[in-house]
Write a protein that holds these residues in place. Structure first.
Motif, PDB file in Angstrom:
ATOM      1  N   LYS A 157      12.119  14.634  -7.054  1.00  0.00           N
ATOM      2  CA  LYS A 157      11.719  15.274  -8.679  1.00  0.00           C
ATOM      3  C   LYS A 157      10.451  16.092  -8.422  1.00  0.00           C
ATOM      4  N   ASP A 158      10.278  15.406  -7.811  1.00  0.00           N
ATOM      5  CA  ASP A 158       8.467  16.830  -7.677  1.00  0.00           C
ATOM      6  C   ASP A 158       8.455  16.742  -6.161  1.00  0.00           C
ATOM      7  N   PRO A 159       8.949  17.998  -5.470  1.00  0.00           N
ATOM      8  CA  PRO A 159       9.385  18.205  -3.469  1.00  0.00           C
ATOM      9  C   PRO A 159       7.663  18.356  -3.359  1.00  0.00           C
ATOM     10  N   THR A 160       6.551  18.603  -3.895  1.00  0.00           N
ATOM     11  CA  THR A 160       5.238  18.802  -3.209  1.00  0.00           C
ATOM     12  C   THR A 160       4.197  17.874  -2.823  1.00  0.00           C
ATOM     13  N   SER A 161       5.143  16.201  -3.396  1.00  0.00           N
ATOM     14  CA  SER A 161       4.279  14.569  -2.627  1.00  0.00           C
ATOM     15  C   SER A 161       5.251  13.836  -3.511  1.00  0.00           C
TER      16      SER A 161
ATOM     17  N   LEU B 183       3.314  14.450  11.625  1.00  0.00           N
ATOM     18  CA  LEU B 183       2.523  15.908  11.056  1.00  0.00           C
ATOM     19  C   LEU B 183       1.392  15.349  10.721  1.00  0.00           C
ATOM     20  N   LEU B 184       1.347  13.860   9.628  1.00  0.00           N
ATOM     21  CA  LEU B 184       0.445  13.239   9.507  1.00  0.00           C
ATOM     22  C   LEU B 184      -0.617  12.609  10.523  1.00  0.00           C
ATOM     23  N   VAL B 185       0.150  11.728  11.683  1.00  0.00           N
ATOM     24  CA  VAL B 185      -0.384  11.127  12.921  1.00  0.00           C
ATOM     25  C   VAL B 185      -1.315  13.019  13.435  1.00  0.00           C
ATOM     26  N   LEU B 186      -0.432  14.098  13.840  1.00  0.00           N
ATOM     27  CA  LEU B 186      -0.921  15.052  14.598  1.00  0.00           C
ATOM     28  C   LEU B 186      -2.248  15.842  13.917  1.00  0.00           C
ATOM     29  N   SER B 187      -1.863  15.083  13.141  1.00  0.00           N
ATOM     30  CA  SER B 187      -3.199  15.967  12.257  1.00  0.00           C
ATOM     31  C   SER B 187      -4.531  15.717  12.852  1.00  0.00           C
ATOM     32  N   HIS B 188      -4.731  14.977  12.444  1.00  0.00           N
ATOM     33  CA  HIS B 188      -5.529  13.707  12.729  1.00  0.00           C
ATOM     34  C   HIS B 188      -6.724  13.889  11.340  1.00  0.00           C
TER      35      HIS B 188
ATOM     36  N   SER C 207       0.959  -1.179  -0.162  1.00  0.00           N
ATOM     37  CA  SER C 207      -0.502   0.089  -0.289  1.00  0.00           C
ATOM     38  C   SER C 207       0.941   1.309   0.051  1.00  0.00           C
ATOM     39  N   SER C 208       0.205   2.560   0.068  1.00  0.00           N
ATOM     40  CA  SER C 208       0.961   4.052   0.263  1.00  0.00           C
ATOM     41  C   SER C 208       0.263   5.341   0.581  1.00  0.00           C
ATOM     42  N   VAL C 209       0.839   6.100   1.632  1.00  0.00           N
ATOM     43  CA  VAL C 209       0.010   6.595   1.923  1.00  0.00           C
ATOM     44  C   VAL C 209       1.263   7.910   1.379  1.00  0.00           C
ATOM     45  N   ARG C 210      -0.352   8.693   0.907  1.00  0.00           N
ATOM     46  CA  ARG C 210       0.192   9.948   0.061  1.00  0.00           C
ATOM     47  C   ARG C 210       0.424  11.412   0.978  1.00  0.00           C
ATOM     48  N   VAL C 211       1.517  11.620   0.683  1.00  0.00           N
ATOM     49  CA  VAL C 211       2.517  12.890   1.239  1.00  0.00           C
ATOM     50  C   VAL C 211       1.929  13.890   0.563  1.00  0.00           C
ATOM     51  N   ASP C 212       2.095  15.528   0.712  1.00  0.00           N
ATOM     52  CA  ASP C 212       1.326  15.889   0.092  1.00  0.00           C
ATOM     53  C   ASP C 212       1.786  17.728   1.028  1.00  0.00           C
ATOM     54  N   ARG C 213       2.752  18.544   0.597  1.00  0.00           N
ATOM     55  CA  ARG C 213       2.389  20.217   0.307  1.00  0.00           C
ATOM     56  C   ARG C 213       3.799  20.272   2.033  1.00  0.00           C
ATOM     57  N   PHE C 214       3.529  19.798   2.482  1.00  0.00           N
ATOM     58  CA  PHE C 214       4.687  19.676   3.349  1.00  0.00           C
ATOM     59  C   PHE C 214       6.032  20.102   2.984  1.00  0.00           C
TER      60      PHE C 214
END
Length: 230
Positions: free
Chosen positions: A140-144, A207-212, A124-131
């Motif tokens: 290559k794309d540092p936004t996500s 950050l993902l965990v704390l953002s709830h 599986s994979s977890v999407r990480v955006d914007r941080f």
């Protein structure tokens, strides 16, 4: 038998592994004997040193490492201590990415994300955006990015095969991965770079965990069974 590097480069490499092991242990990321770290030998990049199995990472010394073939994980000298049980995972990363250093730890936030996002029998994979911290991963794309999460098969070689296949198919993915209920593995061109990337990924998972917020998880098809028939 403890490993005693015979060259100045080997001695320096072994000491680097011991030093960073203590640092990560003190952060609570390598409790007890958990975790493993490896680094290619600068004078022979076809070989690597990896932490020996069953060692307390808070007390690791430059003699508590094992020399292995970087691409296969097999020990390259007779009579050494047993290498980490996850040596084949390090070898898979070296073989596919050309990295020079690999770190695996049980840092808490990455482990929580790996637990929440895991699928029982598929990658599986977890999407990480914007941080902003994404810029620390050299993407290559540092936004996500999509951070892969692998099943924690009892057979470590099966995990290594899954990882090798995934990395070969996704050359632009992040320099790190999660193992279900287990922890995080990262790599880089140096031990320092791998450590920096580890810190960035652990902070992103925090950050993902704390953002709830609900994790954006994607699941691939069932992971292939690479085990050979008996």
């Amino acid at each position: 038998m403890s490993y005693a590097p015979s060259t100045a480069a080997g001695k320096q490499t072994a000491q680097q592994l011991a030093d960073i092991s203590r640092t990560l242990y003190e952060r609570g990321w390598m409790p007890g004997t958990s975790g493993n770290i490896s680094l290619r030998l600068p004078d022979d990049p076809g070989r690597a040193l990896i932490t020996a199995s069953g060692r307390d990472k808070g007390e690791l010394t430059a003699r508590d490492v094992v020399e292995v073939d970087a691409s296969t994980g097999r020990t390259s000298l007779p009579g050494q201590d047993r290498p980490s049980a996850e040596t084949s995972v390090h070898a898979a990363v070296y073989r596919v990415t050309g990295a020079c250093a690999v770190i695996h730890v049980h840092s808490p936030y990455a482990t929580v994300v790996a637990h929440r996002a895991a699928a029982p029998d598929a990658v599986s994979s977890v999407r990480v955006d914007r941080f902003e911290l994404l810029k620390g991963l050299g993407l290559k794309d540092p936004t996500s990015t999509n951070l892969p999460v692998f099943p924690n098969w009892p057979q470590v070689d099966r995990i290594a095969d899954d990882i090798a296949a995934h990395l070969a198919a996704d050359r632009e993915g992040p320099p790190g991965l999660l193992l279900a209920d287990h922890g995080i593995t990262v790599w880089g061109d140096s031990l320092g770079q791998a450590k920096n990337r580890l810190e960035c990924l652990e902070a992103l998972c925090r950050l993902l965990v704390l953002s709830h917020a609900e994790l954006h998880v994607s699941r691939a098809a069932q992971a292939p069974d690479h085990r050979t028939a008996p």
